[in-house]
Design a protein around this motif. Structure first.
Motif, mmCIF file in Angstrom:
data_model
loop_
_atom_site.group_PDB
_atom_site.id
_atom_site.type_symbol
_atom_site.label_atom_id
_atom_site.label_comp_id
_atom_site.label_asym_id
_atom_site.label_seq_id
_atom_site.Cartn_x
_atom_site.Cartn_y
_atom_site.Cartn_z
ATOM 1 N N MET A 1 8.446 -0.429 1.952
ATOM 2 C CA MET A 1 7.572 -1.306 1.193
ATOM 3 C C MET A 1 6.122 -1.180 1.657
ATOM 4 N N LYS A 2 5.954 -1.001 2.953
ATOM 5 C CA LYS A 2 4.607 -0.888 3.501
ATOM 6 C C LYS A 2 3.892 0.336 2.929
ATOM 7 N N GLN A 3 4.629 1.429 2.744
ATOM 8 C CA GLN A 3 4.037 2.646 2.198
ATOM 9 C C GLN A 3 3.564 2.437 0.762
ATOM 10 N N VAL A 4 4.330 1.708 -0.014
ATOM 11 C CA VAL A 4 3.949 1.429 -1.403
ATOM 12 C C VAL A 4 2.667 0.603 -1.435
ATOM 13 N N LEU A 5 2.607 -0.432 -0.608
ATOM 14 C CA LEU A 5 1.422 -1.282 -0.537
ATOM 15 C C LEU A 5 0.202 -0.483 -0.095
ATOM 16 N N GLU A 6 0.390 0.372 0.898
ATOM 17 C CA GLU A 6 -0.718 1.189 1.397
ATOM 18 C C GLU A 6 -1.225 2.143 0.317
ATOM 19 N N THR A 7 -0.328 2.729 -0.450
ATOM 20 C CA THR A 7 -0.713 3.628 -1.534
ATOM 21 C C THR A 7 -1.507 2.890 -2.603
ATOM 22 N N ILE A 8 -1.065 1.710 -2.969
ATOM 23 C CA ILE A 8 -1.774 0.919 -3.978
ATOM 24 C C ILE A 8 -3.181 0.578 -3.497
ATOM 25 N N ILE A 9 -3.293 0.078 -2.278
ATOM 26 C CA ILE A 9 -4.589 -0.345 -1.739
ATOM 27 C C ILE A 9 -5.537 0.838 -1.629
ATOM 28 N N LYS A 10 -5.056 1.956 -1.106
ATOM 29 C CA LYS A 10 -5.933 3.117 -0.896
ATOM 30 C C LYS A 10 -6.427 3.714 -2.203
ATOM 31 N N ASN A 11 -5.695 3.534 -3.289
ATOM 32 C CA ASN A 11 -6.147 4.047 -4.577
ATOM 33 C C ASN A 11 -7.166 3.137 -5.249
ATOM 34 N N ILE A 12 -7.318 1.922 -4.753
ATOM 35 C CA ILE A 12 -8.269 0.977 -5.334
ATOM 36 C C ILE A 12 -9.623 1.058 -4.641
ATOM 37 N N ILE A 13 -9.630 1.222 -3.337
ATOM 38 C CA ILE A 13 -10.862 1.097 -2.562
ATOM 39 C C ILE A 13 -11.535 2.442 -2.327
ATOM 40 N N GLU A 14 -12.756 2.386 -1.783
ATOM 41 C CA GLU A 14 -13.509 3.601 -1.481
ATOM 42 C C GLU A 14 -13.372 4.025 -0.027
ATOM 43 N N ASN A 15 -13.470 3.082 0.905
ATOM 44 C CA ASN A 15 -13.425 3.380 2.332
ATOM 45 C C ASN A 15 -11.970 3.338 2.814
ATOM 46 N N GLN A 16 -11.246 4.426 2.602
ATOM 47 C CA GLN A 16 -9.815 4.450 2.885
ATOM 48 C C GLN A 16 -9.498 4.455 4.375
ATOM 49 N N ASP A 17 -10.443 4.873 5.199
ATOM 50 C CA ASP A 17 -10.205 4.914 6.644
ATOM 51 C C ASP A 17 -10.190 3.524 7.264
ATOM 52 N N ALA A 18 -10.765 2.541 6.586
ATOM 53 C CA ALA A 18 -10.862 1.183 7.136
ATOM 54 C C ALA A 18 -9.644 0.324 6.815
ATOM 55 N N VAL A 19 -8.646 0.892 6.163
ATOM 56 C CA VAL A 19 -7.462 0.114 5.775
ATOM 57 C C VAL A 19 -6.484 0.032 6.944
ATOM 58 N N SER A 20 -6.031 -1.183 7.225
ATOM 59 C CA SER A 20 -4.937 -1.356 8.175
ATOM 60 C C SER A 20 -4.006 -2.430 7.628
ATOM 61 N N ILE A 21 -2.720 -2.161 7.729
ATOM 62 C CA ILE A 21 -1.711 -3.087 7.211
ATOM 63 C C ILE A 21 -0.767 -3.432 8.351
ATOM 64 N N ASN A 22 -0.667 -4.719 8.631
ATOM 65 C CA ASN A 22 0.212 -5.215 9.681
ATOM 66 C C ASN A 22 1.385 -5.922 9.011
ATOM 67 N N GLU A 23 2.579 -5.575 9.402
ATOM 68 C CA GLU A 23 3.790 -6.136 8.783
ATOM 69 C C GLU A 23 4.506 -7.040 9.777
ATOM 70 N N LYS A 24 4.787 -8.274 9.354
ATOM 71 C CA LYS A 24 5.544 -9.213 10.171
ATOM 72 C C LYS A 24 6.805 -9.575 9.402
ATOM 73 N N GLU A 25 7.945 -9.288 9.989
ATOM 74 C CA GLU A 25 9.201 -9.552 9.296
ATOM 75 C C GLU A 25 9.945 -10.683 9.988
ATOM 76 N N GLU A 26 10.367 -11.657 9.204
ATOM 77 C CA GLU A 26 11.170 -12.764 9.682
ATOM 78 C C GLU A 26 12.516 -12.697 8.972
ATOM 79 N N ALA A 27 13.306 -13.718 9.090
ATOM 80 C CA ALA A 27 14.663 -13.703 8.539
ATOM 81 C C ALA A 27 14.685 -13.396 7.039
ATOM 82 N N ASP A 28 13.966 -14.160 6.254
ATOM 83 C CA ASP A 28 13.987 -13.955 4.804
ATOM 84 C C ASP A 28 12.596 -13.752 4.234
ATOM 85 N N ARG A 29 11.628 -13.414 5.078
ATOM 86 C CA ARG A 29 10.245 -13.282 4.616
ATOM 87 C C ARG A 29 9.569 -12.091 5.296
ATOM 88 N N ILE A 30 8.767 -11.382 4.522
ATOM 89 C CA ILE A 30 7.929 -10.313 5.060
ATOM 90 C C ILE A 30 6.483 -10.676 4.745
#
Length: 77
Positions: A1-30
């Motif tokens: 899922m993180k890869q899909v989100l990263e692909t979407i975000i990077k295709n929208i913005i100009e400064n692709q090097d500044a993107v960072s995505i932190n994933e926190k997973e709990e029992a029923d929530r990401i």
């Protein structure tokens, strides 16, 4: 899922090097913390939040496959 989100975000913005995505997973929530450059925040959020809401809807649909709630927080780097 993180890869899909990263692909979407990077295709929208100009400064692709500044993107960072932190994933926190709990029992029923990401939670994804998406950090982009200050000048790209407008592109990610969109007019009246339409782009951000669309990204959230796509990710929630992906999360429903795994029976997980998906939360996305957008922040400046």
């Amino acid at each position: 899922m993180k890869q899909v989100l990263e692909t979407i975000i990077k295709n929208i913005i100009e400064n692709q090097d500044a993107v960072s995505i932190n994933e926190k997973e709990e029992a029923d929530r990401i939670t994804f913390e998406v950090k982009v450059a200050k000048e790209d925040m407008g592109r990610v959020i969109g007019r009246q939040g339409k782009v951000a809401n669309s990204i959230r809807m796509v990710m929630k649909a992906l999360g429903s496959k795994d029976k997980k709630k998906v939360m996305i927080e957008f922040m400046e780097n």
